[in-house]
Design an enzyme around this catalytic site. Structure first.
Site, PDB file in Angstrom:
ATOM      1  N   GLY A  90       0.896  -1.327  -0.132  1.00  0.00           N
ATOM      2  CA  GLY A  90      -0.003   0.118  -0.051  1.00  0.00           C
ATOM      3  C   GLY A  90       0.857   1.150  -0.081  1.00  0.00           C
ATOM      4  N   ALA A  91       2.091   1.197  -0.699  1.00  0.00           N
ATOM      5  CA  ALA A  91       2.808   2.308  -0.433  1.00  0.00           C
ATOM      6  C   ALA A  91       2.857   3.456  -1.362  1.00  0.00           C
ATOM      7  CB  ALA A  91       4.336   1.766  -1.077  1.00  0.00           C
ATOM      8  N   THR A  92       1.690   3.265  -2.235  1.00  0.00           N
ATOM      9  CA  THR A  92       1.297   4.646  -2.955  1.00  0.00           C
ATOM     10  C   THR A  92      -0.238   5.023  -2.351  1.00  0.00           C
ATOM     11  OG1 THR A  92      -0.153   3.048  -4.409  1.00  0.00           O
ATOM     12  CG2 THR A  92       2.254   3.787  -5.301  1.00  0.00           C
ATOM     13  N   GLY A  93      -0.358   4.462  -1.383  1.00  0.00           N
ATOM     14  CA  GLY A  93      -1.839   5.165  -0.501  1.00  0.00           C
ATOM     15  C   GLY A  93      -1.601   6.105   0.319  1.00  0.00           C
ATOM     16  N   ASP A  94      -2.726   6.560   0.993  1.00  0.00           N
ATOM     17  CA  ASP A  94      -2.882   7.775   1.793  1.00  0.00           C
ATOM     18  C   ASP A  94      -2.010   7.523   3.093  1.00  0.00           C
ATOM     19  OD1 ASP A  94      -4.270  10.377   2.514  1.00  0.00           O
ATOM     20  OD2 ASP A  94      -4.981   8.997   4.141  1.00  0.00           O
ATOM     21  N   ASP A 119      -3.538  -0.026  16.883  1.00  0.00           N
ATOM     22  CA  ASP A 119      -4.621   0.840  17.212  1.00  0.00           C
ATOM     23  C   ASP A 119      -3.691   2.093  17.080  1.00  0.00           C
ATOM     24  OD1 ASP A 119      -6.141   2.565  18.820  1.00  0.00           O
ATOM     25  OD2 ASP A 119      -7.206   0.966  19.166  1.00  0.00           O
ATOM     26  N   HIS A 120      -3.690   3.071  16.455  1.00  0.00           N
ATOM     27  CA  HIS A 120      -2.745   4.023  16.619  1.00  0.00           C
ATOM     28  C   HIS A 120      -2.813   4.809  17.678  1.00  0.00           C
ATOM     29  CE1 HIS A 120      -5.760   6.821  14.783  1.00  0.00           C
ATOM     30  NE2 HIS A 120      -4.940   7.890  15.401  1.00  0.00           N
ATOM     31  N   LYS A 162       0.032   6.850  21.003  1.00  0.00           N
ATOM     32  CA  LYS A 162      -0.004   8.193  21.533  1.00  0.00           C
ATOM     33  C   LYS A 162       0.815   8.455  22.745  1.00  0.00           C
ATOM     34  CE  LYS A 162      -4.358   9.627  18.681  1.00  0.00           C
ATOM     35  NZ  LYS A 162      -3.690  10.682  18.043  1.00  0.00           N
ATOM     36  N   HIS A 215     -10.178   2.549  19.614  1.00  0.00           N
ATOM     37  CA  HIS A 215      -9.495   3.593  20.022  1.00  0.00           C
ATOM     38  C   HIS A 215     -10.159   3.889  21.616  1.00  0.00           C
ATOM     39  CE1 HIS A 215      -7.803   4.082  16.265  1.00  0.00           C
ATOM     40  NE2 HIS A 215      -8.632   4.712  15.907  1.00  0.00           N
ATOM     41  N   LYS A 234     -17.965  13.101  14.611  1.00  0.00           N
ATOM     42  CA  LYS A 234     -17.347  13.977  13.506  1.00  0.00           C
ATOM     43  C   LYS A 234     -18.230  15.428  13.446  1.00  0.00           C
ATOM     44  CE  LYS A 234     -14.767  10.443  10.877  1.00  0.00           C
ATOM     45  NZ  LYS A 234     -13.436  10.891  11.201  1.00  0.00           N
ATOM     46  N   LYS A 294     -11.401  19.893  17.792  1.00  0.00           N
ATOM     47  CA  LYS A 294     -10.689  18.538  17.732  1.00  0.00           C
ATOM     48  C   LYS A 294      -9.973  18.193  19.129  1.00  0.00           C
ATOM     49  CE  LYS A 294      -8.083  15.346  16.129  1.00  0.00           C
ATOM     50  NZ  LYS A 294      -8.513  13.843  16.026  1.00  0.00           N
TER      51      LYS A 294
HETATM   52  N1  LIG Z   1      -5.437   6.599   5.776  1.00  0.00           N
HETATM   53  C1  LIG Z   1      -5.767   6.750   7.038  1.00  0.00           C
HETATM   54  O1  LIG Z   1      -5.657   7.828   7.522  1.00  0.00           O
HETATM   55  C2  LIG Z   1      -5.894   5.608   7.940  1.00  0.00           C
HETATM   56  C3  LIG Z   1      -5.953   4.309   7.171  1.00  0.00           C
HETATM   57  N2  LIG Z   1      -6.030   3.148   7.973  1.00  0.00           N
HETATM   58  C4  LIG Z   1      -6.111   1.909   7.299  1.00  0.00           C
HETATM   59  O2  LIG Z   1      -5.052   1.585   6.373  1.00  0.00           O
HETATM   60  C5  LIG Z   1      -5.179   0.817   5.136  1.00  0.00           C
HETATM   61  C6  LIG Z   1      -4.801   1.650   4.106  1.00  0.00           C
HETATM   62  O3  LIG Z   1      -5.640   2.896   4.076  1.00  0.00           O
HETATM   63  P1  LIG Z   1      -5.318   4.192   2.822  1.00  0.00           P
HETATM   64  O4  LIG Z   1      -3.786   4.103   2.664  1.00  0.00           O
HETATM   65  O5  LIG Z   1      -5.956   5.291   3.346  1.00  0.00           O
HETATM   66  O6  LIG Z   1      -5.986   3.364   1.614  1.00  0.00           O
HETATM   67  P2  LIG Z   1      -5.593   3.891   0.159  1.00  0.00           P
HETATM   68  O7  LIG Z   1      -6.596   3.567  -0.544  1.00  0.00           O
HETATM   69  O8  LIG Z   1      -5.167   5.170   0.003  1.00  0.00           O
HETATM   70  O9  LIG Z   1      -4.449   3.014  -0.378  1.00  0.00           O
HETATM   71  C7  LIG Z   1      -4.342   1.636  -0.565  1.00  0.00           C
HETATM   72  C8  LIG Z   1      -3.228   1.090  -1.205  1.00  0.00           C
HETATM   73  O10 LIG Z   1      -3.268  -0.511  -1.457  1.00  0.00           O
HETATM   74  C9  LIG Z   1      -2.846  -0.439  -2.874  1.00  0.00           C
HETATM   75  N3  LIG Z   1      -3.641  -1.670  -3.591  1.00  0.00           N
HETATM   76  C10 LIG Z   1      -4.955  -1.626  -3.658  1.00  0.00           C
HETATM   77  N4  LIG Z   1      -5.222  -2.986  -4.370  1.00  0.00           N
HETATM   78  C11 LIG Z   1      -3.869  -3.603  -4.383  1.00  0.00           C
HETATM   79  C12 LIG Z   1      -3.842  -4.844  -5.194  1.00  0.00           C
HETATM   80  N5  LIG Z   1      -4.519  -5.493  -5.336  1.00  0.00           N
HETATM   81  N6  LIG Z   1      -2.448  -5.205  -5.088  1.00  0.00           N
HETATM   82  C13 LIG Z   1      -1.414  -4.493  -4.568  1.00  0.00           C
HETATM   83  N7  LIG Z   1      -1.585  -3.085  -4.165  1.00  0.00           N
HETATM   84  C14 LIG Z   1      -3.034  -2.765  -4.072  1.00  0.00           C
HETATM   85  C15 LIG Z   1      -2.985   0.806  -3.471  1.00  0.00           C
HETATM   86  O11 LIG Z   1      -2.108   1.190  -4.746  1.00  0.00           O
HETATM   87  P3  LIG Z   1      -2.473   0.709  -6.275  1.00  0.00           P
HETATM   88  O12 LIG Z   1      -3.881   1.269  -6.551  1.00  0.00           O
HETATM   89  O13 LIG Z   1      -1.171   1.284  -6.997  1.00  0.00           O
HETATM   90  O14 LIG Z   1      -2.303  -0.882  -6.278  1.00  0.00           O
HETATM   91  C16 LIG Z   1      -2.666   1.647  -2.305  1.00  0.00           C
HETATM   92  O15 LIG Z   1      -1.110   1.987  -2.330  1.00  0.00           O
HETATM   93  C17 LIG Z   1      -6.770   0.621   5.233  1.00  0.00           C
HETATM   94  O16 LIG Z   1      -7.002  -0.505   5.864  1.00  0.00           O
HETATM   95  C18 LIG Z   1      -7.245   1.587   6.277  1.00  0.00           C
HETATM   96  O17 LIG Z   1      -8.425   1.169   6.767  1.00  0.00           O
HETATM   97  C19 LIG Z   1      -6.133   3.220   9.209  1.00  0.00           C
HETATM   98  C20 LIG Z   1      -6.089   4.524   9.943  1.00  0.00           C
HETATM   99  C21 LIG Z   1      -5.914   5.663   9.317  1.00  0.00           C
HETATM  100  O1  LIG Z   2      -8.734   5.643  13.165  1.00  0.00           O
HETATM  101  C1  LIG Z   2      -9.159   6.821  13.034  1.00  0.00           C
HETATM  102  O2  LIG Z   2      -8.727   7.810  13.618  1.00  0.00           O
HETATM  103  C2  LIG Z   2      -8.954   9.121  13.190  1.00  0.00           C
HETATM  104  C3  LIG Z   2      -8.711  10.280  14.385  1.00  0.00           C
HETATM  105  O3  LIG Z   2      -7.232   9.861  14.829  1.00  0.00           O
HETATM  106  P1  LIG Z   2      -6.662  11.303  15.430  1.00  0.00           P
HETATM  107  O4  LIG Z   2      -5.125  10.258  15.674  1.00  0.00           O
HETATM  108  O5  LIG Z   2      -6.333  12.244  14.304  1.00  0.00           O
HETATM  109  O6  LIG Z   2      -7.111  11.416  16.618  1.00  0.00           O
HETATM  110  C4  LIG Z   2     -10.189   9.443  12.520  1.00  0.00           C
HETATM  111  O7  LIG Z   2     -10.459  10.588  11.942  1.00  0.00           O
HETATM  112  C5  LIG Z   2     -10.637   8.187  11.652  1.00  0.00           C
HETATM  113  O8  LIG Z   2     -11.780   8.273  11.031  1.00  0.00           O
HETATM  114  C6  LIG Z   2     -10.499   6.849  12.320  1.00  0.00           C
HETATM  115  O9  LIG Z   2     -10.276   5.918  11.278  1.00  0.00           O
END
Ligand SMILES: NC(=O)C1=CN([C@@H]2O[C@H](COP(=O)(O)OP(=O)(O)OC[C@H]3O[C@@H](n4cnc5c(N)ncnc54)[C@H](OP(=O)(O)O)[C@@H]3O)[C@@H](O)[C@H]2O)C=CC1
Ligand SMILES: O=C1O[C@H](COP(=O)(O)O)[C@@H](O)[C@H](O)[C@H]1O
Length: 519
Positions: A22-26, A191-192, A196, A254, A355, A360
């Site tokens: 998930g290296a390209t994700g949020d 559980d982030h 904290k 949490h 929310k 906050k």
């Molecule tokens: N974002 C946040 O603040 C938080 C996220 N989480 C959890 O973290 C996890 C990731 O979240 P987030 O980063 O937001 O999600 P995103 O949707 O931003 O990223 C998902 C990632 O998964 C990759 N991916 C999806 N399908 C495949 C596949 N078949 N094979 C390989 N890679 C794949 C995508 O890359 P590509 O499309 O290039 O394959 C992308 O890098 C989730 O479980 C979420 O619930 C938990 C707390 C907070």
């Molecule tokens: O896990 C989650 O936490 C955030 C809030 O985290 P914080 O560290 O900013 O307090 C929440 O916004 C999100 O919906 C939830 O998935």
């Protein structure tokens, strides 16, 4: 190899390859890359490590490092201004395009791992971080095994993000899948909130202070209030959130985790399993709601409607992207919860999260029972309860409210507040939760990760509420965005003679501030 809590080398990491799925994700962009850079900058990550970024989309190593640079520049508490340090750090990162469902790709990944072990002097230790949608956790685990990635000499650890299931049956299924590949002690469920600073500080505040520890029970504590309020709406996570809601998104994990830290007994040893055993006992002692009526009486749910915050108009939840326009998903809940054990019998724990609330903040308020109304005090004023407030986020610190004589008066009493603001003093040097947790996972310290039995007990509790809510949505209250949620959540405390104490950012009248800086 038997997994052990590495107590010999506090602060130093054993070399490992990090596999960041998930290296390209949020999450990677906002939290994980910055955490790795902070650890490196602080010398907590030595040179014997490598990070393989994994996702489907094609990226060259150079593109990946450039993404890394942008993420760190924007989100890290340290900026990558020292180019020599940056270049040394960045050369540890490589990228490989991989679809989770492609077993051949995992065999290639294994080959690459051997090369990285040799290049960076890594003894085969492997940390698999799954920042992926939960439905991919099982398939990744199987393919890691099929691809030979678990055959290296060192340790293997799986770090997984929330949510861990949607309810107890789905969590059990997921756990069974993971258990076919990894042992429980190799699984690090994030559980982030447990990462904290101030959540970890709860244990110290409780057990290291002679004037709190003896009072920490139902003889002296009137109630406990836990607030996790957010000003944001669902942002771009409407698709996920609409199926989850506040109860699953924040409550199951949490909030219950924070409650266990407040309520647990002192562990017999400072060892992860002893601490987690104590937390499980609290979860087992939670009073289960007896019926749907019991749920409706003690758990209030709400959803934000159109409103405004600091002069800015805000849409209602049902108008958000990817949300069902007729959704009955809760964006707020407040509950009265009891821990039915000897220490806490009769003490209500009021918990709330939502929310689009005005502030906050994450805070725990411990409200003590009043001293007896003595003849000296009762004439001119009534006593205000003593409070201990643990401020978790964004301000970190402790606030204590006591009673003192109003200067110049006879015996008039006024509440006086004393405050220790940790974040004001330490500022940007406070480690982010993800830094602490990644460091712990590399060290093999699972204290602040949730064990399977904790997760299962938390789902058992939450599933009862969710089941009652499925029967009818008639109790769902709309609240204007920017307000403190449904009025009924005040009644929850009001009927017991209590009220929600104002949280940081809300005004409190009649309090003289005495801060640690003397100002
Ligand atoms: N974002 C946040 O603040 C938080 C996220 N989480 C959890 O973290 C996890 C990731 O979240 P987030 O980063 O937001 O999600 P995103 O949707 O931003 O990223 C998902 C990632 O998964 C990759 N991916 C999806 N399908 C495949 C596949 N078949 N094979 C390989 N890679 C794949 C995508 O890359 P590509 O499309 O290039 O394959 C992308 O890098 C989730 O479980 C979420 O619930 C938990 C707390 C907070
Ligand atoms: O896990 C989650 O936490 C955030 C809030 O985290 P914080 O560290 O900013 O307090 C929440 O916004 C999100 O919906 C939830 O998935």
């Amino acid at each position: 190899m038997t997994e052990q809590f590495n107590q010999q080398q506090p602060g130093l990491t054993a070399g490992a390859v990090f596999y960041l799925f998930g290296a390209t994700g949020d999450l990677a962009k906002r939290k994980l890359f910055p955490a790795l850079f902070s650890l490196y900058k602080e010398g907590k990550l030595a040179e014997d490590f490598a990070v393989v970024g994994l996702a489907r989309r094609p990226r060259t190593n150079e593109q990946f490092r450039s993404d890394l640079y942008e993420s760190i520049s924007e989100f890290c508490r340290y900026k990558p201004t020292d180019s020599e340090l940056w270049n040394r750090f960045a050369q540890h990162f490589v990228y490989m395009s991989l679809d989770i469902h492609n077993p051949d790709g995992f065999r290639e990944l294994n080959k690459l791992s051997g090369e990285l072990d040799a290049k960076f002097g890594i003894p085969g230790n492997r940390l698999f971080y799954l920042a992926l949608a939960p439905e991919l956790f099982g398939p990744v685990s199987f393919n890691l095994r099929e691809g030979g990635l678990l055959e290296s000499k060192g340790w293997h650890r799986l770090v997984i993000e929330k949510p861990f299931g949607y309810d107890l049956p789905s969590a059990q299924l997921l756990n069974e899948q993971l258990s076919q590949v990894f042992r429980e002690e190799e699984i690090y469920r994030i559980d982030h909130y447990l990462g904290k600073e101030m959540v970890q500080n709860i244990e110290v505040i409780r057990f290291a202070n002679a004037f709190f520890e003896p009072l920490w029970n139902n003889k002296h504590i009137a109630n406990v209030q836990i607030t996790l309020s957010e000003t944001v709406g669902v942002e771009d996570r409407g698709g996920y959130y609409d199926k989850s809601g506040a109860l699953r998104d924040m409550g199951q994990n949490h909030m219950l985790q924070m409650l266990t830290m407040i309520a647990m007994e002192p562990p017999s040893r400072q060892h992860p399993e002893d601490i987690r055993d104590e937390k499980v006992k609290v979860l087992r002692s939670l009073r289960q709601f007896a019926s749907s009526d019991d749920v409706r009486k003690n758990v209030i749910r709400g959803q934000y409607a159109e409103g405004s915050l600091r002069g800015k108009a805000l849409p209602g939840y049902r108008q958000e992207d990817s949300v069902n326009p007729e959704s009955t998903t809760e964006t707020y809940f407040a509950a009265k919860v009891f821990v039915d054990n000897f220490r806490w019998a009769g003490v209500p724990f009021y918990i709330r999260t939502g929310k689009r609330l005005p502030v906050k903040t994450t805070e725990v308020v411990i409200e003590f029972k009043n001293a007896p109304d003595h003849v000296l005090f009762s004439r001119k004023s009534s006593l205000s309860p003593n409070l201990l407030v643990i401020r978790v986020n964004p301000m970190e610190g402790i606030y204590i409210k006591i009673n003192a004589k109003r200067p110049g008066s006879d015996s008039e009493i006024q509440p006086v507040a004393m405050e220790f603001c940790q974040s004001c003093q330490i500022g940007i040097n406070t480690p982010e939760a993800y830094e602490t947790l990644i460091h712990d996972a590399v060290q093999g310290d699972s204290t602040y990760f949730t064990r399977w039995d904790e997760v299962a007990h938390a789902w058992t509790f939450v599933d009862k509420i969710a089941a009652a809510w499925r029967e009818t949505s008639s109790d769902l209250q709309l609240y204007p965005a920017g307000s403190w949620g449904p009025k009924k959540s005040d009644t929850l405390l009001g009927e017991d003679g209590f009220f929600w104490w104002p949280v940081n950012g809300q005004d409190e009248d009649n309090v003289v501030w005495v801060t640690n800086s003397g100002k």
